[in-house]
Motif scaffolding. Structure first.
Motif, PDB file in Angstrom:
ATOM      1  N   LYS A  99     -24.875  65.870   5.899  1.00  0.00           N
ATOM      2  CA  LYS A  99     -23.958  65.834   7.052  1.00  0.00           C
ATOM      3  C   LYS A  99     -24.494  66.653   8.215  1.00  0.00           C
ATOM      4  O   LYS A  99     -24.375  66.255   9.372  1.00  0.00           O
ATOM      5  N   LEU A 101     -27.599  67.239   8.827  1.00  0.00           N
ATOM      6  CA  LEU A 101     -28.730  66.508   9.379  1.00  0.00           C
ATOM      7  C   LEU A 101     -28.251  65.377  10.300  1.00  0.00           C
ATOM      8  O   LEU A 101     -28.783  65.175  11.389  1.00  0.00           O
ATOM      9  N   PHE A 102     -27.227  64.683   9.858  1.00  0.00           N
ATOM     10  CA  PHE A 102     -26.680  63.566  10.633  1.00  0.00           C
ATOM     11  C   PHE A 102     -26.158  64.072  11.984  1.00  0.00           C
ATOM     12  O   PHE A 102     -26.379  63.461  13.024  1.00  0.00           O
ATOM     13  N   PHE A 103     -25.484  65.240  11.946  1.00  0.00           N
ATOM     14  CA  PHE A 103     -24.970  65.819  13.181  1.00  0.00           C
ATOM     15  C   PHE A 103     -26.112  66.291  14.066  1.00  0.00           C
ATOM     16  O   PHE A 103     -26.091  66.091  15.282  1.00  0.00           O
ATOM     17  N   TRP A 104     -27.117  66.905  13.439  1.00  0.00           N
ATOM     18  CA  TRP A 104     -28.258  67.402  14.201  1.00  0.00           C
ATOM     19  C   TRP A 104     -28.938  66.246  14.954  1.00  0.00           C
ATOM     20  O   TRP A 104     -29.311  66.370  16.113  1.00  0.00           O
ATOM     21  N   LEU A 105     -29.053  65.088  14.268  1.00  0.00           N
ATOM     22  CA  LEU A 105     -29.644  63.917  14.915  1.00  0.00           C
ATOM     23  C   LEU A 105     -28.817  63.521  16.131  1.00  0.00           C
ATOM     24  O   LEU A 105     -29.350  63.313  17.226  1.00  0.00           O
ATOM     25  N   LEU A 106     -27.502  63.461  15.937  1.00  0.00           N
ATOM     26  CA  LEU A 106     -26.632  63.070  17.048  1.00  0.00           C
ATOM     27  C   LEU A 106     -26.780  64.041  18.210  1.00  0.00           C
ATOM     28  O   LEU A 106     -26.847  63.643  19.369  1.00  0.00           O
ATOM     29  N   SER A 107     -26.850  65.347  17.891  1.00  0.00           N
ATOM     30  CA  SER A 107     -26.913  66.335  18.962  1.00  0.00           C
ATOM     31  C   SER A 107     -28.203  66.167  19.766  1.00  0.00           C
ATOM     32  O   SER A 107     -28.228  66.447  20.956  1.00  0.00           O
ATOM     33  N   ASN A 108     -29.266  65.679  19.121  1.00  0.00           N
ATOM     34  CA  ASN A 108     -30.484  65.427  19.877  1.00  0.00           C
ATOM     35  C   ASN A 108     -30.360  64.189  20.746  1.00  0.00           C
ATOM     36  O   ASN A 108     -30.924  64.129  21.839  1.00  0.00           O
ATOM     37  N   MET A 110     -27.779  63.391  22.243  1.00  0.00           N
ATOM     38  CA  MET A 110     -26.943  63.737  23.383  1.00  0.00           C
ATOM     39  C   MET A 110     -27.541  64.850  24.246  1.00  0.00           C
ATOM     40  O   MET A 110     -26.958  65.232  25.236  1.00  0.00           O
ATOM     41  N   ILE A 142     -36.932  61.556  20.766  1.00  0.00           N
ATOM     42  CA  ILE A 142     -35.881  62.555  20.581  1.00  0.00           C
ATOM     43  C   ILE A 142     -34.499  61.932  20.717  1.00  0.00           C
ATOM     44  O   ILE A 142     -33.561  62.344  20.044  1.00  0.00           O
ATOM     45  N   VAL A 145     -34.805  57.846  18.102  1.00  0.00           N
ATOM     46  CA  VAL A 145     -34.772  57.872  16.642  1.00  0.00           C
ATOM     47  C   VAL A 145     -33.342  58.113  16.135  1.00  0.00           C
ATOM     48  O   VAL A 145     -32.849  57.362  15.299  1.00  0.00           O
ATOM     49  N   PRO A 146     -32.645  59.154  16.645  1.00  0.00           N
ATOM     50  CA  PRO A 146     -31.254  59.319  16.215  1.00  0.00           C
ATOM     51  C   PRO A 146     -30.403  58.087  16.496  1.00  0.00           C
ATOM     52  O   PRO A 146     -29.599  57.674  15.660  1.00  0.00           O
ATOM     53  N   VAL A 149     -31.152  55.516  13.905  1.00  0.00           N
ATOM     54  CA  VAL A 149     -30.594  55.879  12.607  1.00  0.00           C
ATOM     55  C   VAL A 149     -29.103  55.590  12.577  1.00  0.00           C
ATOM     56  O   VAL A 149     -28.587  54.975  11.639  1.00  0.00           O
ATOM     57  N   TRP A 150     -28.406  56.005  13.631  1.00  0.00           N
ATOM     58  CA  TRP A 150     -26.946  55.817  13.654  1.00  0.00           C
ATOM     59  C   TRP A 150     -26.580  54.340  13.645  1.00  0.00           C
ATOM     60  O   TRP A 150     -25.692  53.912  12.907  1.00  0.00           O
TER      61      TRP A 150
END
Lengths: 268, 324
Positions: A99, A101-108, A110, A142, A145-146, A149-150
């Motif tokens: 979870k 990691l998933f959030f970290w991806l989203l934060s990148n 944004m 940056i 990729v997120p 993935v999403w």
């Protein structure tokens, strides 16, 4: 579906509002500069293709499109390739830190590009990639990729788990299952993800401009620079703008039902 | 449908982790490093501790004044465009044609501005708004308005806002349309039987059903407008004066214009932190929506065979006031 009174009028007005500025750009691109500056005409009275001809024959112009396409394609390929297995993992398994990691991806996805402009400049200069398409392609990873993935996670979750299990029972190895069964099943999802990676990389200017100087300069940077140097060649600027709209306009028909989904990261 | 615990899944995630860490963690470390130091050129750095952060949050200093002013402008900008785009987006979504080829045509035209490169969006409005060669500027000036976005602050603001409305209202509309489409016909039939007014249908059926997509739309629009750079940069260049200088524009000015690494890095971190907080709200909404979606997907096969789907929504509606 219920609609509101006067909807045809509202819709028509809004569509005109959307199309009018675009029409004006197209209109200007077919006018001579003399006509643009001297008179106000609603359509080109002496239509000309000189601006388009200039872009397609002058290397400093058309190389911009080639450079842009180069990094956009590299970026799309990298993004989809690394995002596919990750999307499967996020969709099917729980693992340590998933979870976060998933959030970290989203934060990148944004993160403001302006924050990264300077450190990227230092980083890619240090490793000798500055002013190559690879620098821009990697930098755009940056947010792409997120995004991939999403979006793909949403599509993979739409594939019933029983299909995986049946395939493994039938003796499929994981890589074989992935390529022979899963990828064809989510082909439309891959198309949508690739489209959005392409689009977001294509429309980004700040990083692309910061990470290139001469060799790999994208069309967007050429547009802004030539305008200030050449004393406002409006017709040429308009023609260059019209050409950058074309890639989006070409595929828009095929993705029309997925636009909302793509912008909402596959969550609508 | 519980996910199985499998730590080997990390191998599948590893490529993504490495690619994103390379372009996110490394640069961010540089930023943290810079934010604590001062430089007088020649690559000589001096320890400055939290000095830049203190200055950043103190409006009496040059840096703090510029940051807080641009932050204020940016928040005002975000508030205005949300106040316009959300209601307008809902109205446009409700105005979508019901069926036939016109649905596809409307979708395509709505999506068009979303796919135009941001600097070209700026160019389009730069040209469209000019009093000498642009249709909008020309018409406005001939109607007696003294419109000039290059020299007048109010005109510059209006141009930037209208441009953003032009660029992004479609996104809100498309998201709302997706939400509206998911409402079963039975709900409307039930409302019709109850004799619900148009407004009551909107308030009791459509708005609650659009709740989630609207929240997503608001958060997306807030974050994107909070990070806006390219479009106003191309149209106004942050001017006249500093009147349309938003946070990103200010940051790029300090970082790449003045090469003031320490100040820029401190600003970046604070800026990033604000985005991160909003992003966390967004994440919570999204993941909640995900569990909801799975629950619905699971519930559907059981609910579908029942022929009496229509009376149920009627029961849902009845307790609400103003429906009957």
């Amino acid at each position: 579906m219920h609609s509101i009174p006067g909807r045809r009028l509202i819709m028509a007005l809004f569509l005109i509002f959307l199309l009018l500025p675009i029409y004006w750009l197209v209109n200007m691109s077919f006018k001579t500069n003399a006509e643009i500056v001297s008179t106000m005409t609603l359509w080109p009275h002496t239509p000309t293709l000189q601006h388009y001809r200039r872009i397609f024959t002058d290397e400093s112009w058309y190389s911009g499109y080639i450079n842009s396409l180069e990094y956009v394609v590299i970026n799309t390929v990298i993004s989809i390739a690394v995002a596919l297995p990750a999307a499967y993992a996020f969709s099917r398994y729980r693992f340590l830190g998933d979870k976060h990691l998933f959030f970290w991806l989203l934060s990148n996805r944004m993160a403001p590009a302006a924050v990264y402009a300077l450190p990227f400049f230092n980083l890619y200069s240090a490793i000798g990639l500055f002013d190559t398409p690879w620098a821009v392609a990697l930098a755009h990873c940056i947010f792409n990729v997120p995004l991939a993935v999403w979006i793909l996670e949403g599509f993979v979750s739409g594939v019933p788990r029983e299909i995986d299990e049946t395939a493994f029972l039938d003796g499929y190895s994981f890589p074989r299952f992935f390529i022979k069964i899963l990828v064809p099943l989510i082909a439309s999802g891959i198309g949508v993800a690739a489209f959005f990676c392409f689009m977001f990389s294509w429309v980004e200017l700040l990083l692309a401009r910061t990470l290139t100087s001469v060799q790999a300069k994208p069309i967007a940077a050429i547009m802004t620079r030539t305008v200030s140097a050449a004393g406002m060649d409006w017709g040429l600027l308009a023609a260059a703008g019209v050409l950058t709209i074309i890639p989006g306009a070409l595929v828009i028909w095929f993705v029309r039902n997925y636009i909302a989904r793509g912008f909402a990261l596959g969550r609508v | 449908m519980d996910k199985t615990i499998n730590q080997k899944a990390w191998f599948l995630v590893l490529p993504v982790f490495l690619v994103v860490a390379f372009s996110a963690v490394l640069p961010l470390m540089t930023v943290v490093n810079y934010s604590m130091q001062d430089t007088f050129g020649n690559n000589q750095f001096f320890w400055n501790g939290v000095g830049w952060f203190k200055e950043l949050l103190d409006p009496s200093t040059d840096l703090g004044g510029r940051f807080l002013a641009s932050l204020g402008r940016n928040l005002f900008f975000s508030a205005v465009i949300l106040a316009i785009e959300v209601p307008l987006g809902i109205i446009v979504a409700l105005s979508m044609p019901r069926e036939g080829w016109s649905v596809a045509a409307c979708l395509v035209i709505l999506a068009l501005p979303l796919l135009i490169p941001w600097n070209v969006v700026g160019t389009i409005w730069q040209i469209f708004g000019r009093p000498d060669i642009g249709l909008l500027g020309y018409v406005l000036n001939h109607l007696g308005f003294n419109y000039n976005y290059v020299s007048n602050e109010v005109d510059a603001w209006v141009t930037v806002i209208v441009m953003d409305v032009w660029h992004w209202t479609s996104l809100v509309a498309l998201l709302c349309y997706a939400g509206l489409k998911s409402i079963p016909d039975a709900y409307y039939q039930a409302a019709q039987i109850d004799g619900a007014s148009r407004w009551a249908v909107f308030k009791a059926i459509q708005l609650p059903k659009m709740n989630r997509v609207l929240l997503i739309a608001v958060l997306l629009r807030f974050m994107d407008s909070f990070m806006i750079y390219t479009e106003p940069f191309v149209v106004t260049g942050g001017g006249p004066g500093n009147s349309t200088t938003f946070v990103s524009i200010e940051l790029v000015k300090i970082a790449l214009g003045q090469f003031d690494l320490g100040k820029a890095a401190a600003l970046s971190l604070v800026y990033n932190l604000i985005i991160l907080i909003v992003c966390w709200v967004f994440y919570t909404v999204m993941t909640n929506a995900g569990t909801e979606r799975k629950a619905v997907a699971q519930g559907e096969p059981a609910a579908e065979p029942k022929p009496a789907a229509a009376p149920r929504p009627a029961g849902v509606l009845k307790p609400k006031e103003g429906v009957a």
